[in-house]
Structures are given as structure tokens and as C-alpha cells.
Motif scaffolding. Structure first.
Motif, short mmCIF file in Angstrom:
data_model
loop_
_atom_site.label_atom_id
_atom_site.label_comp_id
_atom_site.label_asym_id
_atom_site.label_seq_id
_atom_site.Cartn_x
_atom_site.Cartn_y
_atom_site.Cartn_z
N ARG A 100 -38.48 -3.19 -47.92
CA ARG A 100 -38.61 -3.95 -46.87
C ARG A 100 -37.64 -3.34 -45.48
N ARG A 101 -36.34 -2.74 -46.30
CA ARG A 101 -35.56 -2.00 -45.18
C ARG A 101 -36.29 -0.91 -44.68
N ILE A 102 -36.76 0.04 -45.53
CA ILE A 102 -37.19 1.22 -45.06
C ILE A 102 -38.38 1.07 -44.21
N GLU A 103 -39.20 0.19 -44.54
CA GLU A 103 -40.59 0.22 -43.67
C GLU A 103 -40.19 -0.56 -42.43
N ALA A 104 -39.22 -1.42 -42.31
CA ALA A 104 -38.72 -1.99 -41.12
C ALA A 104 -38.11 -0.81 -40.11
N HIS A 105 -37.30 0.22 -40.55
CA HIS A 105 -36.53 1.14 -40.00
C HIS A 105 -37.70 2.49 -39.68
N ALA A 106 -38.24 2.85 -40.82
CA ALA A 106 -39.00 4.01 -40.52
C ALA A 106 -40.37 3.90 -40.00
N GLY A 107 -41.04 2.50 -40.20
CA GLY A 107 -42.26 2.42 -39.78
C GLY A 107 -43.50 3.08 -40.77
N LEU A 108 -43.07 3.22 -42.00
CA LEU A 108 -43.70 3.85 -42.83
C LEU A 108 -43.79 3.35 -44.20
N PRO A 109 -44.63 3.23 -44.89
CA PRO A 109 -44.44 2.71 -46.48
C PRO A 109 -43.43 3.49 -47.05
N ALA A 110 -42.47 2.61 -47.90
CA ALA A 110 -41.25 3.06 -48.42
C ALA A 110 -41.56 4.44 -49.28
N GLY A 111 -42.67 4.28 -50.14
CA GLY A 111 -43.08 5.31 -51.17
C GLY A 111 -43.56 6.67 -50.37
N ALA A 112 -44.03 6.52 -49.17
CA ALA A 112 -44.41 7.59 -48.43
C ALA A 112 -43.39 8.31 -47.76
N TRP A 113 -42.25 7.38 -47.41
CA TRP A 113 -41.27 8.03 -46.65
C TRP A 113 -40.59 8.84 -47.70
N LEU A 114 -40.02 8.29 -48.90
CA LEU A 114 -39.25 9.04 -49.86
C LEU A 114 -40.23 10.44 -50.13
N ARG A 115 -41.53 10.33 -50.34
CA ARG A 115 -42.18 11.66 -50.57
C ARG A 115 -41.94 12.49 -49.59
N LEU A 116 -42.03 12.03 -48.27
CA LEU A 116 -42.06 12.99 -47.06
C LEU A 116 -40.47 13.73 -47.18
N VAL A 117 -39.59 12.93 -47.27
CA VAL A 117 -38.13 13.52 -47.61
C VAL A 117 -38.41 14.82 -48.53
N LYS A 118 -38.75 14.71 -49.47
CA LYS A 118 -38.72 15.90 -50.56
C LYS A 118 -40.03 16.99 -49.72
N LEU A 119 -40.89 16.50 -49.36
CA LEU A 119 -41.69 17.73 -48.84
C LEU A 119 -40.93 18.34 -47.65
N ARG A 120 -40.16 17.64 -46.76
CA ARG A 120 -39.45 18.18 -45.67
C ARG A 120 -38.73 19.29 -46.36
N GLN A 121 -37.99 18.89 -47.59
CA GLN A 121 -37.27 20.21 -47.99
C GLN A 121 -38.18 21.26 -48.41
N VAL A 122 -39.32 20.89 -49.03
CA VAL A 122 -40.11 22.15 -49.07
C VAL A 122 -40.46 22.93 -48.05
N SER A 123 -40.65 22.24 -47.14
CA SER A 123 -40.92 22.82 -45.57
C SER A 123 -39.70 23.76 -45.14
N GLU A 124 -38.60 23.35 -45.57
CA GLU A 124 -37.35 23.98 -45.05
C GLU A 124 -37.20 25.21 -45.85
N ALA A 125 -37.44 25.30 -47.28
CA ALA A 125 -37.37 26.18 -48.08
C ALA A 125 -38.47 27.33 -47.61
N LEU A 126 -39.78 26.98 -47.33
CA LEU A 126 -40.70 27.78 -46.96
C LEU A 126 -40.25 28.83 -45.87
#
Length: 332
Positions: A258-284
Motif C-alpha cells: 500500500r505504501r509503495i503504490e501510494a507513493h510510486a504510482g506503480l504496483p509494488a512488485g513492478a516498482w521493485l523489479r524496476l529498481v533492479k532493471l535500473r541497476q542493469v541499465s547503469e551497468a550497461l
């Protein structure tokens, strides 16, 4: 990944004050350390203001600062020696004479395991014998004086930064920036330092791809979400779940969702996956490592599924993403 139990203690960085020193570099260093600690989500480094005595010290700009500890009682790992205003060799000579007691204290071991010096502070460091037999650099207009006065130092004036067995020296009045960023980079990830440098040096941190805006650290709308993002970055992708993060935050998965979705505007699971994919993008964009290696470093178990997830989020394959946003060239 490093767990909280095995994390090293914060390194103690002593910022040395003396009458007439230029405080700007010390204050900037303190700000930089604070930013690194906040971005890393842990105490990477602890700043301690040092002086020969506990008495307030009037610096070059008339700013009066009070040491927290004396050199004699310091238990710092590193001591940063700042410069002072000087235009001639005679100015250097006068300051060395005035700071004879400070130089003696430095020589007696008040700097801890390592010493960092920049600009005219290199002269104080050399006078204390802390650069004897070591390679060092200095500001170019001090070259003749330093070479003649401190012959046991292996001077390398063509280099802006030189590190040799615990002694790190930098040239120029702004040498503190290069010196401190280079050294802090050895204690945190490249991603942490990159974000800190963007925040301190640019008006707005750039985003390589709009897909990752929801997980830009400085764009998070709450301190709680910033801390959560930093924690999620430290967890291997294969272990990252709402449950593991909720356990860390001492809340139920439902509350955390509930907290993640209220602040981020995304489903919590999608937001967490996006965190890791951003790290992938940084490494690339900052390395030439193959996607397989990047995935293994970040805790992905399957390269092909990572490839699909990355393309689904960005609309680009990892190869095309690196070509579009990468800033590392082969052969560097």
C-alpha cells in the motif's frame, strides 16, 4: 551481497584545521561524505574535525571552526590536510614556519593509517616527512620550491592525483574534489558515486531512459521510499520480493504494498523489479561487461528472462540500449 552483519565499520576521516587554512575544501568534503552516506543507506564514512588543540580556529576566510578532537587523541583512519592561500614561495616558507608545531604533531603519527593532502597542504604533509620515499604531486607553481625543499619525495607534477602507500596527494586549490571522490569511490559502488556526483555537480540528475524515472533516487517523494529503494538495490534480484523487503521494514507485505503504490504510482512488485532493471541499465551504460555477467552480479538467475524483461520495460534490447546511452568506449 554484503549483509548488515558483515558491513565494515564507518571509516573515520579527520578534517584538519589550522590557523589560516582554506576551509572551503573541508566543508565540501563534509557535504560529500554526508551525501555518500545517505545515498549508500549506511555509514560509509564519519567526519571528525581535528586541530592541534581544542581551541577554536580562525581560517583564511575568517570563519571560526572548533575541532572535535585533537591530533593527539584522534583515532582517525585518514587525515585530510587542506591548503592555505599562497602566491609566492616566501608565503609557503612563512606558513611552514608558523605551523612548526602542527608539522611535528603530524610527524609523530596523528594522521592515522593514511594522509590525504591537496594544493598547499601537500607542503605541510611533505614537511612532516609523510611523503618521504613516496610518489606525490603538487600544484605546478610550487614545483621548484617543493623539489628543492623535499628531495626525498618522488614528485610527479604532471599528474593531478597520485596515490602511494597510504599517501594521496592532489594538485590545485580544487584538488579536494578529485581526491575525495576518487577515494570514496573505493568504499562504495560506482552507482552510488555517480548519483552523488550528479546531485552535487549538476542542477538535475539525468535519467538515461524515461522508463526508469519512477526509481530515480532523488525523485522519490518520501524519505521512506528513498531508504526502501537503497535497500532493494542491495538485494540480489532472485531474492527480491515484497515479503523480504517487508521483513526488513518490519511491516506486513500488505502495508508495504500500500505504501509503495501510494507513493510510486506503480504496483509494488513492478516498482521493485524496476529498481533492479535500473541497476542493469547503469551497468550497461558504464561498463563493457556482457549482459550475462551483469545479470550474475545483480543476482539474476537467467540471462534470457533478464533480456526479455529489459526489452519489455525500455522497448530496447540491452545491446541497443548500450549503443544509445553508453559512455564507455572500447580500449579505455
Amino acid at each position: 551481497m554484503t549483509s548488515s552483519r558483515s558491513r565494515p565499520r564507518p571509516r573515520r576521516l579527520g578534517l584538519l584545521l589550522y590557523p589560516g587554512c582554506m576551509p572551503a575544501g573541508l566543508l565540501a568534503t563534509a557535504d560529500m561524505v554526508r551525501a555518500v552516506n545517505r545515498r549508500a543507506g549506511r555509514g560509509v564514512c564519519e567526519v571528525v574535525w581535528l586541530g592541534l588543540t581544542p581551541q577554536p580556529i580562525v581560517t583564511e576566510d575568517g570563519l571560526t571552526l572548533r575541532p572535535q578532537q585533537t591530533l593527539a587523541e584522534s583515532r582517525c583512519d585518514v587525515c585530510l590536510v587542506p591548503g592555505f592561500w599562497t602566491e609566492t614561495e616566501a608565503d609557503l616558507e612563512v606558513m611552514l614556519e608558523r605551523q612548526a608545531k602542527l608539522i611535528a604533531a603530524l610527524r609523530e603519527g596523528g594522521v592515522g593509517q593514511a594522509v590525504w593532502g591537496y594544493c598547499a597542504g601537500v607542503a605541510l604533509t611533505a614537511a612532516a616527512g609523510l611523503l618521504d620515499g613516496k610518489a606525490a604531486t603538487g600544484t605546478w607553481w610550487f614545483q621548484r620550491f617543493l623539489q628543492q625543499r623535499f628531495r626525498r619525495v618522488r614528485w610527479r607534477f604532471t599528474e593531478p592525483l597520485v596515490s602511494d602507500r597510504g599517501a594521496v596527494t592532489a594538485a590545485g586549490a580544487q584538488g579536494h574534489w578529485l581526491l575525495v571522490t576518487q577515494q570514496l569511490a573505493q568504499w562504495v559502488s560506482a552507482e552510488v558515486m555517480r548519483d552523488v556526483e550528479h546531485v552535487l555537480m549538476l542542477p538535475r540528475p539525468p535519467t538515461a531512459h524515461p522508463a526508469f524515472r519512477p526509481v530515480e533516487l532523488m525523485a522519490q517523494p518520501s524519505a521512506e521510499l528513498k531508504k526502501l529503494l537503497v535497500h532493494a538495490q542491495s538485494i540480489p534480484a532472485s531474492e527480491l520480493s515484497l515479503g523480504t523487503v517487508a521483513e526488513h521494514c518490519a511491516v506486513s507485505p500488505r502495508t508495504l504494498r500500500r505504501r509503495i503504490e501510494a507513493h510510486a504510482g506503480l504496483p509494488a512488485g513492478a516498482w521493485l523489479r524496476l529498481v533492479k532493471l535500473r541497476q542493469v541499465s547503469e551497468a550497461l551504460t558504464t561498463s563493457l561487461e556482457p549482459l550475462k555477467v551483469i545479470g550474475e552480479q545483480l543476482g539474476y538467475l537467467n540471462e534470457s528472462s533478464l533480456h526479455r524483461a529489459f526489452k519489455q520495460v525500455t522497448g530496447m534490447t540491452p545491446v541497443h540500449y548500450r549503443q544509445a546511452f553508453g559512455n564507455v568506449k572500447k580500449g579505455r
